[in-house]
Design a protein around this motif. Structure first.
Motif, PDB file in Angstrom:
ATOM      1  N   MET A 215       0.769  -1.224   0.049  1.00  0.00           N
ATOM      2  CA  MET A 215       0.060   0.068  -0.025  1.00  0.00           C
ATOM      3  C   MET A 215       0.988   1.263   0.175  1.00  0.00           C
ATOM      4  SD  MET A 215      -3.174  -1.207   2.700  1.00  0.00           S
ATOM      5  CE  MET A 215      -2.047  -2.158   3.557  1.00  0.00           C
ATOM      6  N   MET A 216       2.202   1.041   0.238  1.00  0.00           N
ATOM      7  CA  MET A 216       3.012   2.254   0.204  1.00  0.00           C
ATOM      8  C   MET A 216       4.199   1.974  -0.896  1.00  0.00           C
ATOM      9  SD  MET A 216       1.739   4.600   2.379  1.00  0.00           S
ATOM     10  CE  MET A 216       0.326   4.623   3.422  1.00  0.00           C
ATOM     11  N   GLU A 217       4.041   1.252  -1.604  1.00  0.00           N
ATOM     12  CA  GLU A 217       5.166   0.963  -2.748  1.00  0.00           C
ATOM     13  C   GLU A 217       5.827   2.124  -3.318  1.00  0.00           C
ATOM     14  OE1 GLU A 217       2.551  -2.613  -2.490  1.00  0.00           O
ATOM     15  OE2 GLU A 217       2.170  -0.423  -3.332  1.00  0.00           O
ATOM     16  N   ASP A 218       5.226   3.183  -3.782  1.00  0.00           N
ATOM     17  CA  ASP A 218       5.629   4.252  -4.415  1.00  0.00           C
ATOM     18  C   ASP A 218       6.160   5.181  -3.445  1.00  0.00           C
ATOM     19  OD1 ASP A 218       2.999   4.705  -3.460  1.00  0.00           O
ATOM     20  OD2 ASP A 218       2.515   6.067  -4.857  1.00  0.00           O
ATOM     21  N   TRP A 219       5.477   5.516  -2.487  1.00  0.00           N
ATOM     22  CA  TRP A 219       5.824   6.477  -1.337  1.00  0.00           C
ATOM     23  C   TRP A 219       7.277   6.275  -0.846  1.00  0.00           C
ATOM     24  CZ3 TRP A 219       2.668   8.744   3.262  1.00  0.00           C
ATOM     25  CH2 TRP A 219       3.206   9.970   3.798  1.00  0.00           C
ATOM     26  N   ASP A 220       7.314   4.826  -0.577  1.00  0.00           N
ATOM     27  CA  ASP A 220       8.687   4.299   0.063  1.00  0.00           C
ATOM     28  C   ASP A 220       9.777   4.367  -1.120  1.00  0.00           C
ATOM     29  OD1 ASP A 220      10.488   2.039   1.339  1.00  0.00           O
ATOM     30  OD2 ASP A 220       9.891   1.002  -0.304  1.00  0.00           O
ATOM     31  N   LEU A 221       9.371   4.204  -1.882  1.00  0.00           N
ATOM     32  CA  LEU A 221      10.588   4.117  -3.377  1.00  0.00           C
ATOM     33  C   LEU A 221      10.997   5.736  -3.425  1.00  0.00           C
ATOM     34  CD1 LEU A 221      12.182   3.449  -5.585  1.00  0.00           C
ATOM     35  CD2 LEU A 221      10.234   3.637  -7.018  1.00  0.00           C
ATOM     36  N   TRP A 222      10.045   6.500  -3.534  1.00  0.00           N
ATOM     37  CA  TRP A 222      10.218   8.114  -3.624  1.00  0.00           C
ATOM     38  C   TRP A 222      11.114   8.630  -2.409  1.00  0.00           C
ATOM     39  CZ3 TRP A 222       9.549   6.950  -8.176  1.00  0.00           C
ATOM     40  CH2 TRP A 222       8.530   6.688  -8.842  1.00  0.00           C
TER      41      TRP A 222
ATOM     42  N   LEU B 102      -7.767  -0.688   8.863  1.00  0.00           N
ATOM     43  CA  LEU B 102      -6.660  -0.922   9.884  1.00  0.00           C
ATOM     44  C   LEU B 102      -5.535  -1.138   9.173  1.00  0.00           C
ATOM     45  CD1 LEU B 102      -5.985  -1.037  12.791  1.00  0.00           C
ATOM     46  CD2 LEU B 102      -6.372  -3.627  12.803  1.00  0.00           C
ATOM     47  N   ASP B 103      -5.471  -2.028   8.094  1.00  0.00           N
ATOM     48  CA  ASP B 103      -4.171  -2.433   7.460  1.00  0.00           C
ATOM     49  C   ASP B 103      -3.524  -1.130   6.818  1.00  0.00           C
ATOM     50  OD1 ASP B 103      -4.362  -5.169   8.223  1.00  0.00           O
ATOM     51  OD2 ASP B 103      -5.310  -5.637   6.000  1.00  0.00           O
ATOM     52  N   TYR B 104      -4.514  -0.203   6.219  1.00  0.00           N
ATOM     53  CA  TYR B 104      -3.648   0.877   5.738  1.00  0.00           C
ATOM     54  C   TYR B 104      -3.293   1.893   6.789  1.00  0.00           C
ATOM     55  CZ  TYR B 104      -3.576   3.593   1.390  1.00  0.00           C
ATOM     56  OH  TYR B 104      -3.102   4.261   0.344  1.00  0.00           O
ATOM     57  N   ALA B 105      -4.062   1.874   8.130  1.00  0.00           N
ATOM     58  CA  ALA B 105      -3.458   2.718   9.286  1.00  0.00           C
ATOM     59  C   ALA B 105      -2.170   2.164   9.717  1.00  0.00           C
ATOM     60  CB  ALA B 105      -4.390   2.530  10.184  1.00  0.00           C
ATOM     61  N   LYS B 106      -2.042   0.798   9.773  1.00  0.00           N
ATOM     62  CA  LYS B 106      -0.680   0.222   9.847  1.00  0.00           C
ATOM     63  C   LYS B 106       0.308   0.465   8.948  1.00  0.00           C
ATOM     64  CE  LYS B 106      -2.520  -3.838  12.613  1.00  0.00           C
ATOM     65  NZ  LYS B 106      -2.654  -5.426  12.235  1.00  0.00           N
TER      66      LYS B 106
END
Length: 268
Positions: free
Chosen positions: A178-185, A217-221
């Motif tokens: 759910m955060m693949e892009d933000w993690d990469l940038w 909840l998964d997105y919050a985590k």
């Protein structure tokens, strides 16, 4: 032809008509790509498999790469990125429509400026591509993008084109649900890469059940994990982290109707 690879992940749930439409918008670019790499990492339906085969058979620059051991979207994107052969890679999703001049304009930026990664605004639609319901606007300069990075993803992932070698040297994609892009940038910024967004809307994206997908909840985590990473990369101060958590965690846990109202206000 150009020196552009297109990296396009296809899921089992991808709509064949949407995939055809996305592929057509790539093939009809004023600056066509040298290759279109359709990537999968999970069993796909017969209908989707037939669609991919049709696209590969009817377009000489298209090919299908399957990575059954790749973990999540980040894993399949990283595997596909390594298979791309051109120096510049454009991201697309199977339900996107790129404007005809997108690749030409982004390629100029990558070749003629210091930018390693360039994106644009993104229009979102539900049924009619000609009637977008909202536009996700992003900052344009590197400094503004860096200012956003500690608390809000400053790039629209499906609009991006980037220097393949520079992104791989920064570590490339990884499995970060759910955060693949933000993690990469974030890791690219920490590695010193330069960003830019064009002040144009160069991609339209079909979005279904957006609010449900962005809540829970998964997105919050995932938000908490992302906030922690930004601290570890020395991108976010303690104040930034507290702001991140205060602004982004509560909406993830709100009831759907309330969350939709919040999303309409902030559009991200």
């Amino acid at each position: 032809m150009s020196n552009i690879s297109v990296l396009l992940p296809v899921a089992a749930t991808s709509d064949p008509d949407g995939l055809h439409r996305a592929h057509r918008s790539i093939a009809e670019q004023t600056t066509p790509p040298a290759e279109i790499v359709l990537v999968t990492n999970q069993p796909i339906t017969e209908e989707v498999e037939t669609t991919i085969s049709d696209l590969v058979d009817t377009n000489s620059v298209s090919r299908h790469e399957h990575f059954p051991d790749a973990q999540g979207l980040g894993g399949v994107l990283q595997a596909g990125l390594k298979k791309c052969t051109e120096p510049f890679v454009a991201r697309m999703d199977a339900d996107d429509i790129s404007e005809p001049e997108r690749f030409a304009e982004q390629l100029i930026v990558l070749k003629e400026t210091e930018a390693d990664i360039v994106g644009s605004h993104l229009a979102e639609f539900h049924d009619d591509p000609e009637q977008p319901e909202r536009t996700r606007e992003v900052p344009t300069s590197h400094d503004e993008i860096a200012e956003w990075m500690p608390w809000r993803c400053p790039m629209n992932h499906p609009t991006t084109m980037f220097n393949r070698e520079a992104v791989l040297n920064a570590g490339g994609y990884r499995d970060f649900p759910m955060m693949e892009d933000w993690d990469l940038w974030a890791r690219c910024l920490a590695a010193g890469l330069q960003f830019r967004n064009l002040d144009q809307t160069l991609v339209r994206a079909e979005v279904n059940d957006l609010v449900d997908r962005r809540g829970g909840l998964d997105y919050a985590k995932a938000e908490i994990q992302m906030a922690w990473e930004l601290r570890e990369l020395n991108i976010a101060s303690l104040k930034d982290t507290l702001q991140h958590l205060a602004l982004r965690i509560p909406p993830r846990l709100l009831p759907q109707q309330v969350r939709e109202a919040v999303y309409q206000i902030f559009a991200r």
